[in-house]
Motif scaffolding. Structure first.
Motif, PDB file in Angstrom:
ATOM      1  N   ARG A 118       0.831  -1.201   0.000  1.00  0.00           N
ATOM      2  CA  ARG A 118       0.000   0.000   0.000  1.00  0.00           C
ATOM      3  C   ARG A 118       0.864   1.249   0.000  1.00  0.00           C
ATOM      4  N   ARG A 119       1.922   1.199   0.808  1.00  0.00           N
ATOM      5  CA  ARG A 119       2.839   2.344   0.859  1.00  0.00           C
ATOM      6  C   ARG A 119       3.475   2.580  -0.509  1.00  0.00           C
ATOM      7  N   ALA A 120       3.864   1.477  -1.186  1.00  0.00           N
ATOM      8  CA  ALA A 120       4.493   1.613  -2.499  1.00  0.00           C
ATOM      9  C   ALA A 120       3.540   2.290  -3.473  1.00  0.00           C
ATOM     10  N   GLY A 121       2.267   1.924  -3.426  1.00  0.00           N
ATOM     11  CA  GLY A 121       1.278   2.537  -4.308  1.00  0.00           C
ATOM     12  C   GLY A 121       1.190   4.034  -4.069  1.00  0.00           C
ATOM     13  N   LEU A 122       1.075   4.414  -2.792  1.00  0.00           N
ATOM     14  CA  LEU A 122       0.956   5.834  -2.462  1.00  0.00           C
ATOM     15  C   LEU A 122       2.208   6.595  -2.874  1.00  0.00           C
ATOM     16  N   LEU A 123       3.376   6.023  -2.564  1.00  0.00           N
ATOM     17  CA  LEU A 123       4.623   6.724  -2.843  1.00  0.00           C
ATOM     18  C   LEU A 123       4.864   6.831  -4.357  1.00  0.00           C
ATOM     19  N   THR A 124       4.431   5.842  -5.131  1.00  0.00           N
ATOM     20  CA  THR A 124       4.567   5.923  -6.586  1.00  0.00           C
ATOM     21  C   THR A 124       3.810   7.133  -7.113  1.00  0.00           C
ATOM     22  N   ARG A 125       2.563   7.270  -6.660  1.00  0.00           N
ATOM     23  CA  ARG A 125       1.759   8.387  -7.143  1.00  0.00           C
ATOM     24  C   ARG A 125       2.337   9.722  -6.697  1.00  0.00           C
ATOM     25  N   MET A 126       2.797   9.776  -5.444  1.00  0.00           N
ATOM     26  CA  MET A 126       3.331  11.039  -4.942  1.00  0.00           C
ATOM     27  C   MET A 126       4.645  11.399  -5.635  1.00  0.00           C
ATOM     28  N   THR A 127       5.488  10.387  -5.872  1.00  0.00           N
ATOM     29  CA  THR A 127       6.748  10.643  -6.570  1.00  0.00           C
ATOM     30  C   THR A 127       6.463  11.183  -7.957  1.00  0.00           C
ATOM     31  N   ARG A 128       5.498  10.572  -8.632  1.00  0.00           N
ATOM     32  CA  ARG A 128       5.154  11.015  -9.974  1.00  0.00           C
ATOM     33  C   ARG A 128       4.728  12.480  -9.960  1.00  0.00           C
ATOM     34  N   SER A 129       3.828  12.849  -9.035  1.00  0.00           N
ATOM     35  CA  SER A 129       3.333  14.225  -9.108  1.00  0.00           C
ATOM     36  C   SER A 129       4.391  15.225  -8.678  1.00  0.00           C
ATOM     37  N   SER A 130       5.267  14.863  -7.719  1.00  0.00           N
ATOM     38  CA  SER A 130       6.270  15.874  -7.366  1.00  0.00           C
ATOM     39  C   SER A 130       7.329  15.977  -8.458  1.00  0.00           C
ATOM     40  N   MET A 131       7.593  14.876  -9.155  1.00  0.00           N
ATOM     41  CA  MET A 131       8.527  14.904 -10.287  1.00  0.00           C
ATOM     42  C   MET A 131       7.936  15.734 -11.429  1.00  0.00           C
ATOM     43  N   LEU A 132       6.635  15.570 -11.673  1.00  0.00           N
ATOM     44  CA  LEU A 132       5.980  16.338 -12.740  1.00  0.00           C
ATOM     45  C   LEU A 132       6.078  17.832 -12.457  1.00  0.00           C
ATOM     46  N   GLU A 133       5.870  18.176 -11.198  1.00  0.00           N
ATOM     47  CA  GLU A 133       5.931  19.577 -10.832  1.00  0.00           C
ATOM     48  C   GLU A 133       7.313  20.159 -11.150  1.00  0.00           C
ATOM     49  N   ILE A 134       8.346  19.398 -10.790  1.00  0.00           N
ATOM     50  CA  ILE A 134       9.709  19.847 -11.051  1.00  0.00           C
ATOM     51  C   ILE A 134       9.956  19.958 -12.560  1.00  0.00           C
TER      52      ILE A 134
END
Lengths: 302, 308
Positions: free
Chosen positions: A179-195
């Motif tokens: 579950r943590r991996a799922g959440l962190l994947t999505r969060m990593t994606r959006s913070s990377m997109l922002e950058i």
């Protein structure tokens, strides 16, 4: 830090103090004679006013004495120390698994936004986030232990750091981390997109720097700050998840100790275990703060 | 916090006149609701989520008509039978129909999700408003409380509270609510602090409006959309936690057909009767996916400028 820790001890003590039931009665059982109960009540200090009981417990806790279990009559700190390594192993293993899966997947999704890679990893992430960990644990046991006999059904193989130990750790770590991996994947994606949408990335690309260099040297480093924040937020959640998973896999950690203590109303053990969990979380958050200053030299702590 | 200003350009409606005699505010809100709905409908995941959530509500409402058997009806002639036409999800160790139990379990999921999130919202939003609006010591005190609650892993605290209260439906509600409010408090405090910078708050204060009126008329409406999104996304977490606590024996007690409790009962039979634990787990998963999809869709619809 210290005020928070004191607040935590107040919360734990209030929960225990306000809960119904008489610990002396519980220790002696249903059929104990009233005099014996009264005697034990006096010995355990149950007749003292709440603030005296709290301060007594706090003074003990500060010296590493968390009282005695009303069930096993053993020192609580000793019981916790026996269980602590197993819990930390599970937490670290599932955290490592989470990072190994989530960081690359999140970054790839962001770089290849709107491609099939992105869609696929987002679908995976949504499934992982939505699976109840205890259910996943049962399914893993059914498939990998019962049907295919690859991993042991439950328990922790000792001695540690051997192949059999690693095999016994595998399924619990997967069940806790998914579950943590799922959440962190999505969060990593959006913070990377922002950058990736920032001006300096466009500038870097405009200078003719290759894609790979832009992503690794310019984007990744800056994306690390929000990602570290996210990792810090995941730490208490990892321990939360591990409590249930330890019970499913009969993993001899603090979570199982807590569940059993709550079920048998072993107050001192509950109190001590919750406190140690809080201390671990606070220490982990401190470590995250230190990691910040490594990745962002502008952040300094006095 | 971008809702409400940029909606006029989205107003290519379906041609129906927008109620000439209705008040302006009502028309504006209707148009905004329609815009949000349209944006949600354009998002496939959100539509899927909406369908799942509606299906869940319908199942919960009409459970006695959908379930072919009573959820607690035992049948000793049909113990641990695999899925069949008669028993689509099989039967459990007491010969109870797992499908009927899962159908009735939807009632617990909906009830727990809505009630607990409601209580969390009440506590969290109030504290967040106080902290953000008054600042100073009030804020410091409330945020310290949040810090304290954040340093104890959620399930650990919920488990201790629920277990010490003796387990059951009511302790479960108390335990999860007391753990979950902090998210709302943090969110609302942040929103309120940014609203407080606006000039219209200053002028409302200067005009002599009471704090209560300023909060209810200007501050709260500005935080409403993010509260709604957060609430929708909190429901699945609450459902997972409740099921988890029930699974551990600290929440809803068997033989009540709560998903976590059914799963726990099927745990020992996972090798001989996989269906007992599998189907309630799938129900939880589907429900969680549904609310997540709907919540994500609402968030993107209410805040289209956010990077996705």
């Amino acid at each position: 830090m210290i005020p928070v820790l004191i607040g935590v001890t107040l919360v734990i003590s209030s929960v225990v103090y306000l809960s119904p039931g008489n610990p002396a009665q519980i220790a002696l059982g249903q059929n104990a004679n009233p005099e014996a109960i009264e005697e034990l009540e006096a010995e355990m200090g149950l007749n003292d006013p709440p603030h005296v009981r709290y301060l007594d417990w706090l003074a003990g806790a500060a010296q590493g004495d968390l009282g005695t279990s009303v069930r096993s009559q053993r020192p609580v700190s000793e019981m916790i120390m026996e269980r602590l390594p197993a819990t930390l192993e599970l937490a670290i293993a599932s955290m490592a698994l989470t990072l190994i899966i989530a960081l690359p997947l999140g970054v790839i999704s962001a770089v290849k936004q709107y491609t099939w890679v992105d869609s696929l990893s987002m679908v995976f992430a949504i499934f992982w986030i939505s699976m109840p960990s205890f259910w996943l644990a049962l399914i893993l046991i059914l498939l990998f232990s019962v049907n295919w006999s690859i991993f042991p059904i439950s328990g922790r193989a000792t001695p540690v750091f051997t192949a059999t130990w690693l095999m016994s750790l595998a399924l619990p770590a997967i069940a806790t981390g998914t579950r943590r991996a799922g959440l962190l994947t999505r969060m990593t994606r959006s913070s990377m997109l922002e950058i990736l949408n920032e001006d300096y990335i466009r500038t870097a690309r405009g200078k003719g720097i290759g894609d790979r260099a832009v992503i690794y040297t310019h984007a990744m480093k800056n994306a690390m700050i929000p990602i570290i924040t996210l990792i810090g937020l995941q730490i208490p959640l990892i321990f939360s998840g591990a409590v249930i998973i330890e019970t499913v896999f009969a993993w001899p950690g603090m979570g199982r100790l807590l569940v059993n203590a709550v079920l048998s109303r072993d107050y001192p053990v509950v109190q001590g275990t919750v406190l140690v969990y809080a201390v671990i979380v606070i220490a982990a958050n401190l470590a995250v703060d230190v990691a910040y200053s490594y990745f962002d030299p502008r952040i300094k702590y006095d | 916090m971008s809702v409400g200003h940029s909606d006029s350009d989205d107003d290519e409606g379906d041609g129906t006149p927008k109620g000439g005699q209705g008040s302006r505010v009502a028309t504006g809100q209707l148009a905004r609701a329609r815009t949000v709905l349209r944006r949600v409908m354009q998002n496939r995941f959100a539509v899927f989520g909406l369908v799942v959530v509606v299906a869940l509500l319908v199942t919960a409402a009409f459970a006695p008509w959908i379930a072919p058997y009573e959820p607690t009806e035992q049948n000793y002639d049909a113990l641990k039978e695999p899925p069949s036409l008669e028993h689509p999800f099989g039967t459990d160790t007491y010969g109870r129909d797992v499908f009927s139990r899962v159908v009735f379990g939807s009632r617990y999921a909906v009830f727990l999700g809505v009630v607990i999130v409601g209580i969390e919202m009440l506590i969290g939003v109030s504290l967040g408003l106080l902290a953000g609006y008054y600042g100073g010591w009030t804020e410091a005190g409330i945020m310290r409380l949040v810090d304290i609650s954040l340093s104890i892993p959620a399930i650990v605290l919920a488990l201790a509270i629920a277990g010490m209260l003796g387990g059951g439906l009511f302790p479960l509600i108390v335990a999860v609510s007391l753990v979950g409010w902090r998210g709302f408090a943090r969110l609302v405090r942040g929103d309120v602090k940014s609203v407080m910078e606006e000039e219209y708050i200053e002028s409302a204060n200067a005009a002599g409006l009471s704090d209560f009126r300023v909060i209810t008329r200007y501050v709260l409406p500005n935080a409403a959309s993010s509260i709604i999104v957060y609430a929708t996304l909190t429901i699945p977490t609450v459902i997972l936690w409740s099921a988890g606590l029930s699974f551990l024996g600290m929440g809803v007690q068997p033989p009540k057909p709560e998903w976590g409790a059914i799963l726990a009962a099927g745990r020992g039979d996972i090798d001989s009767a996989w269906w007992i634990a599998t189907f309630p787990g799938l129900a939880i998963m589907l429900t969680v996916i549904g609310f997540n999809g709907l919540g994500d869709g609402l968030r993107d619809a209410l805040d289209p400028r956010q990077v996705r």
